[in-house]
Structures are given as structure tokens and as C-alpha cells.
Design an enzyme around this catalytic site. Structure first.
Site, PDB file in Angstrom:
ATOM      1  N   ASP A  41       0.799  -1.182  -0.073  1.00 39.22           N
ATOM      2  CA  ASP A  41       0.195  -0.118   0.123  1.00 39.22           C
ATOM      3  C   ASP A  41       0.743   1.193   0.099  1.00 39.22           C
ATOM      4  O   ASP A  41       0.404   2.415  -0.408  1.00 39.22           O
ATOM      5  CB  ASP A  41      -0.783   0.176   1.240  1.00 39.22           C
ATOM      6  CG  ASP A  41      -0.219  -0.405   2.374  1.00 39.22           C
ATOM      7  OD1 ASP A  41       0.268  -1.465   2.500  1.00 39.22           O
ATOM      8  OD2 ASP A  41      -0.114   0.456   3.301  1.00 39.22           O
ATOM      9  N   ASN A  42       2.135   0.993   0.308  1.00 35.37           N
ATOM     10  CA  ASN A  42       3.128   2.221   0.191  1.00 35.37           C
ATOM     11  C   ASN A  42       4.000   2.374  -1.078  1.00 35.37           C
ATOM     12  O   ASN A  42       4.858   2.938  -0.946  1.00 35.37           O
ATOM     13  CB  ASN A  42       4.030   2.184   1.468  1.00 35.37           C
ATOM     14  CG  ASN A  42       3.297   2.531   2.804  1.00 35.37           C
ATOM     15  OD1 ASN A  42       2.184   3.013   2.490  1.00 35.37           O
ATOM     16  ND2 ASN A  42       3.851   2.024   3.754  1.00 35.37           N
TER      17      ASN A  42
HETATM   18  P1  AMP Z   1       1.043   3.711   7.157  1.00 41.39           P
HETATM   19  O1  AMP Z   1       1.765   2.938   8.002  1.00 41.39           O
HETATM   20  O2  AMP Z   1       1.233   5.417   7.468  1.00 41.39           O
HETATM   21  O3  AMP Z   1       1.341   3.922   5.671  1.00 41.39           O
HETATM   22  O4  AMP Z   1      -0.453   3.693   7.184  1.00 41.39           O
HETATM   23  C1  AMP Z   1      -1.149   2.321   6.861  1.00 41.39           C
HETATM   24  C2  AMP Z   1      -2.494   2.538   7.156  1.00 41.39           C
HETATM   25  O5  AMP Z   1      -3.103   3.144   8.327  1.00 41.39           O
HETATM   26  C3  AMP Z   1      -3.092   3.456   5.944  1.00 41.39           C
HETATM   27  O6  AMP Z   1      -4.473   2.918   5.475  1.00 41.39           O
HETATM   28  C4  AMP Z   1      -3.234   4.798   6.715  1.00 41.39           C
HETATM   29  O7  AMP Z   1      -4.234   5.666   6.163  1.00 41.39           O
HETATM   30  C5  AMP Z   1      -3.777   4.231   8.091  1.00 41.39           C
HETATM   31  N1  AMP Z   1      -3.383   5.243   9.207  1.00 41.39           N
HETATM   32  C6  AMP Z   1      -2.035   5.460   9.575  1.00 41.39           C
HETATM   33  N2  AMP Z   1      -2.309   6.381  10.673  1.00 41.39           N
HETATM   34  C7  AMP Z   1      -3.564   6.676  11.034  1.00 41.39           C
HETATM   35  C8  AMP Z   1      -4.319   7.580  11.805  1.00 41.39           C
HETATM   36  N3  AMP Z   1      -3.833   8.259  12.825  1.00 41.39           N
HETATM   37  N4  AMP Z   1      -5.674   7.442  11.736  1.00 41.39           N
HETATM   38  C9  AMP Z   1      -6.356   6.967  10.696  1.00 41.39           C
HETATM   39  N5  AMP Z   1      -5.577   5.972   9.752  1.00 41.39           N
HETATM   40  C10 AMP Z   1      -4.305   5.942   9.946  1.00 41.39           C
HETATM   41 MG    MG Z   2       0.967   4.032   3.953  1.00 38.19          MG
END
Ligand code: AMP
Ligand code: MG
Length: 513
Positions: free
Chosen positions: A261-262
């Protein structure tokens, strides 16, 4: 008509409803920005603003105009923000429902050159994809994203970019309470591998097909006209990903959370979290404290890039057979990565001219036998053994133009292997036929003097927390031109952007921010 009479659009007028809205609602939801209490501007990336909006428009915008946009302060003419849905493989495991949980697209801006740029606000409050999250981002992680976006752009590595940064009085609970913040980030598209996985695994074949058509039409028109568009698109994404991995490795960048997803469908570096640039060279370096198995360690990034492409390939099986996916991946990823990586490393060593022509035909294994493979591999081994600072060593080598010099030679140690490497290196320099002056110039174009180290980012974070944005500005400016041997960069390279002190405790950076 005189220029002064030309109406200059406001940000709100420049933002168009994103083309995402033409995709089925399966992929997106309209959302509302939740403003932060006591929000204030920290920084605006003025050169980027000028390139996206035109100089005149960027110049007339005051900090409050930017703040209004980041607060979701909309007019009737402003499009509704959009959050998109995606899935993804996180640490190797499929997670069916992710999505923009704390980001939303404010719209698309058509830059003066005609290119579309998505404007995405990160930390803008909950969305239907937030799951248990609060939709917020904290100042610490927002500064890190703001700085690294600039760092990667300055290094010439494909990336999302950051347009402005706000902070607030709003408390956000993480391990401890931190100030809430937002980054306005921009990219030609934030389309991820995970978007394709989302429609594929859900079995929504109509949406899946529309996503393919959308991607081909807007981002890969050359593939749309190929005999087999899905195959051409898949190969193109694999190639971009392999080149991106080569650039990360060559500059010593560790992403930290290479979940699918990244991963960007455009080959951009996307979603900065617990990233890190190498200090002392260590192939086993793990920048993300939460990555207990070391899946995303520095040396494993190319293999994970390929793994992620295989995961994307699986989502392409409605259009391509598994065997075709496997063949395209095998024919593209590793050969492209190796050629790009070794080419960059040979240029960093100054043994390969910048404009060196493509090399001769491939061997039976599909790979070009690379003349610099051993030279590169051996020096990395020495750097690892001696725990030499990666950026600083290549900068010292550049300063000497590769000529024998105590600074870089001493760092490799006194071993027989080190002496042998130096002999081989001098021979390779002679064989290259590049003059010392050209070599110095060419090496300076690929060996940065400064990179964004964790302790530097932390210093900026600590300064901004006390209301001082001067260091942020200074570091941000340096990161825009990391290859420049200016006196300002020379000073920073030995001060706030220098390698960490040997006795410094490494900072612990993890996913939760
Ligand atoms: P990331 O690790 O930042 O790539 O995030 C992984 C998933 O978690 C993605 O779907 C983000 O949108 C979600 N996510 C991360 N942090 C938050 C947050 N504080 N609130 C809502 N969703 C989050
Ligand atoms: Mg992400």
C-alpha cells in the site's frame, strides 16, 4: 492585455475536482477536512508553489491563504475533498481494507506546463478508511515527511513532494501527547499497488477494469497503445520500481515500511514514516523499530521491491497469466535494478562517465556482465567492516576526485583487502580515461554533501517545537541542493548535518506517528 490585468486564481480556484471522481465510488468517498484547533503555518515550499501555480500566483499568497486551505476552509467553488480506498500486503500479510485513513485529496491543480498534480492533505481528520485511527498526524512525523520529501526531490529521486506544513495547539495522543500537524503533499498521482489489490481481491471486476483503463489513460498513455496494454503497464511499473530501488540503495535511503500500500504505481517514493538514511554503512540496517524481523532492512529493499511487484502482478492476473507475470518480472526487475544500481555506484566512484553509452548484449542469464560489480561489492564490504559513514566517505572521495588521499583511504583500514581495493580502484580510474577535473565534477553530481540524517530531523523538530523555524529553513534549503559544494553546505555537513557522534544513542523511530 497587460499582464497586471490577468486575474490570478486563488488556491481554491486552482483546485479542480480530482479525476479520481471518474472512478466508481468503490474507490473513493467525499470527506470533510476537520480543522486543527489553533492551527498556524510553519513553512511553505515557495519554489514548489511557484512551479505548480505560477510565480505570480505563488507570490501573492500569504501564509494565511495556505493555512485556510490546510484548514479545509472552502468556498462553494472548491471541490469536496476525496479519500480513496486501497488494500495491501503489510509485512507480507494481506490486509483487505486500508485506504486514506488520515489523508484526503483536496483536488488536482493543472500546473503552468499542463501537468496535473494531486494535492493531498495528510492529518486532516477521520475518513471512512480510518479504522481505529484518529485521522491525525503529529508535528514530529509531519516535519520528517516535509523534510524528506524535499531531500528526495533534491537528490533527484522520484518522490511525492511537500508544499506546506502546519502545526496546532490540538493535542494528539501517541506514546505521549504531541501537537497535531498537517502536511500538504503533492504528486502527479498517489495511485498505489494497493489500489489494484483492493479491486482484485474484492472481486469487483468492473471497478478493477476501470482502474486499469484510468491508469493507462492518465499515467501510461504509451502503454495504452501497446499491443498488450496490461503487460506493457505491468512491465513499465516493474521497471520504474527497479530503478527507484537502485536510487534508494545508491544514496543509502531506507524506507522502513515497504508494504504494497506504500508502493506507487508511478515509481515514486511514497508514505514516509520511520525512514532513515544510512550513517555508518551497514547492509543490515533496520530503520523501523517496529520491523522486528528486519524484513525491510537496507540490503533487502531490492528483493522486497521485486516481491511487491509480484504481488501487483497477482492483481494483474485477470489480464495476464501467472506465467506471463512471472516472465515479465524476471526479465525486467533484476536486470534493470542491477544495471541501474551498478551504473550509479560506478559513477559515485568516478570510474564511469556520466554519459557512458548503454553496454553491449546480455549474457545467457539475461544479465550484462558488469565490469564494476566486484569493485563496488568489495568497497561496500570494507565500508561495512570499518563502519564508515556512507555519505561522508563518498563526499571525501569526491573531494579528492578519487586520487590517493589520506582521508578516504585511511577510512578503509590497513588490511590487505583494503590495499588491494585501492590498487584496483586506481587502475579502474586510469582505465576510465576521465580527466581529474571532469571526474570531480561528475562525482559531485552523484555524491551528496548532505543527506537528511535522523539526528538532524530531530534537531529541526526540537527547534520548531520551541517556535524557532530558522533551522528548518536552513536544512530545507540545503536539502534542495544536496550536491552543491557551497560554503553553506560545507558548514552544515560538519555541523547540524554531520554524521552522528560515535557515542550518540541512535534515535528510535517506529511506525506509530
Ligand atoms: P502507514 O503506515 O502510514 O502507511 O498507514 C497504514 C494505514 O493506516 C493507512 O491506511 C493509513 O491511512 C492508516 N493510518 C495510519 N495512521 C492513521 C491514523 N492516525 N488515523 C487513521 N488512519 C491511519
Ligand atoms: Mg501508507
Amino acid at each position: 492585455m497587460p499582464l497586471t490585468d490577468t486575474p490570478i486564481p486563488t488556491i481554491a480556484q486552482a483546485l479542480h475536482r480530482p479525476r479520481w471522481q471518474t472512478l466508481p465510488s468503490f474507490f473513493h468517498n467525499d470527506v470533510v477536512v476537520a480543522p486543527l484547533q489553533g492551527a498556524r503555518m510553519v513553512h511553505v515550499n515557495q519554489p514548489l508553489a511557484a512551479s505548480l501555480l505560477g510565480c505570480a500566483a505563488a507570490q501573492q499568497l500569504a501564509p494565511n491563504d495556505w493555512l485556510a486551505v490546510c484548514q479545509g476552509d472552502v468556498t462553494d467553488a472548491t471541490p469536496a475533498p476525496v479519500a480513496t480506498g486501497y488494500a495491501g500486503h503489510q509485512f507480507g500479510h494481506y490486509v483487505p481494507q486500508l485506504g486514506d485513513g488520515r489523508a484526503c485529496m483536496l483536488g488536482e491543480v493543472i500546473a503552468p506546463g499542463g501537468d496535473y498534480w494531486e494535492w493531498q492533505l495528510k492529518g486532516a481528520g477521520p475518513t471512512p478508511y480510518s479504522r481505529r485511527g484518529d485521522g491525525r498526524a503529529v508535528l514530529r512525523s509531519s516535519i520528517r515527511e516535509y523534510l524528506v520529501s524535499q531531500a528526495m526531490a533534491g537528490l533527484g529521486i522520484p518522490t511525492t513532494q511537500a508544499l506546506c506544513l502546519t502545526t496546532s495547539d490540538e493535542p494528539v495522543q501517541r506514546e505521549c501527547v504531541e501537537p497535531g500537524a498537517m502536511v500538504l503533499r503533492v504528486a502527479p498521482s498517489h495511485l498505489r499497488f494497493g489500489h489494484f489489490e483492493y479491486s482484485f481481491y474484492t472481486g469487483n471486476t468492473a471497478a478493477h477494469q476501470q482502474l486499469l483503463d484510468f491508469t493507462l489513460a492518465h499515467y501510461y498513455p504509451q502503454c495504452a497503445n501497446a499491443p498488450d496494454p496490461p503487460a506493457a503497464l505491468f512491465s513499465a511499473v516493474v521497471e520504474k520500481t527497479a530503478r527507484l530501488m537502485a536510487q534508494w540503495q545508491a544514496v543509502g535511503f531506507c524506507h522502513g515500511v515497504m508494504n504494497t500500500d506504500n508502493m506507487s504505481m508511478l515509481g515514486l517514493t511514497l508514505d514516509y514514516g520511520p525512514y532513515g538514511f544510512l550513517d555508518a554503512f551497514n547492509p543490515d540496517h533496520i530503520c523501523n523499530h517496529s520491523d522486528t524481523s528486519g524484513r525491510y532492512r537496507y540490503s533487502n529493499q531490492p528483493a522486497i521491491g521485486q516481491w511487491n511487484c509480484a504481488a501487483l502482478g497477482h492483481a494483474f492476473t485477470p489480464w495476464l497469466s501467472e506465467a506471463t507475470v512471472e516472465t515479465l518480472l524476471k526479465d525486467t526487475f533484476y536486470p534493470v535494478f542491477m544495471e541501474a544500481y551498478l551504473g550509479l555506484m560506478a559513477r559515485k566512484l568516478g570510474v564511469l562517465a556520466m554519459e557512458a553509452p548503454p553496454r553491449a548484449a546480455k549474457g545467457d542469464d539475461g544479465l550484462l556482465p558488469h565490469p564494476y560489480k566486484a569493485l563496488v561489492g568489495d568497497v561496500l564490504m570494507l565500508l561495512a567492516q570499518q563502519r564508515v559513514d556512507y555519505t561522508q566517505w563518498f563526499a571525501a572521495l569526491t573531494e579528492a576526485g578519487g586520487e590517493p588521499d589520506t582521508l578516504w583511504q585511511k577510512a578503509l583500514g590497513e588490511s590487505a583487502a583494503a590495499k588491494q581495493w585501492c590498487r584496483q580502484y586506481q587502475a579502474a580510474l586510469t582505465e576510465s580515461g576521465i580527466s581529474l577535473a571532469d571526474r570531480k565534477q561528475q562525482m559531485a553530481a552523484v555524491n551528496p554533501l548532505v543527506v537528511l540524517r535522523n539526528h538532524t530531523a530531530q534537531h529541526v523538530i526540537d527547534s520548531v517545537a520551541t517556535g524557532d523555524t530558522a533551522v528548518l529553513d536552513e536544512v530545507f534549503t540545503a536539502l534542495a541542493a544536496p550536491y552543491a559544494r557551497t560554503s553553506a553546505n560545507q558548514v552544515l555537513a560538519t555541523a547540524v548535518m554531520a554524521p552522528p557522534k560515535p557515542d550518540a544513542t541512535p534515535l528510535v523511530i517506529s511506525c506509530s506517528s
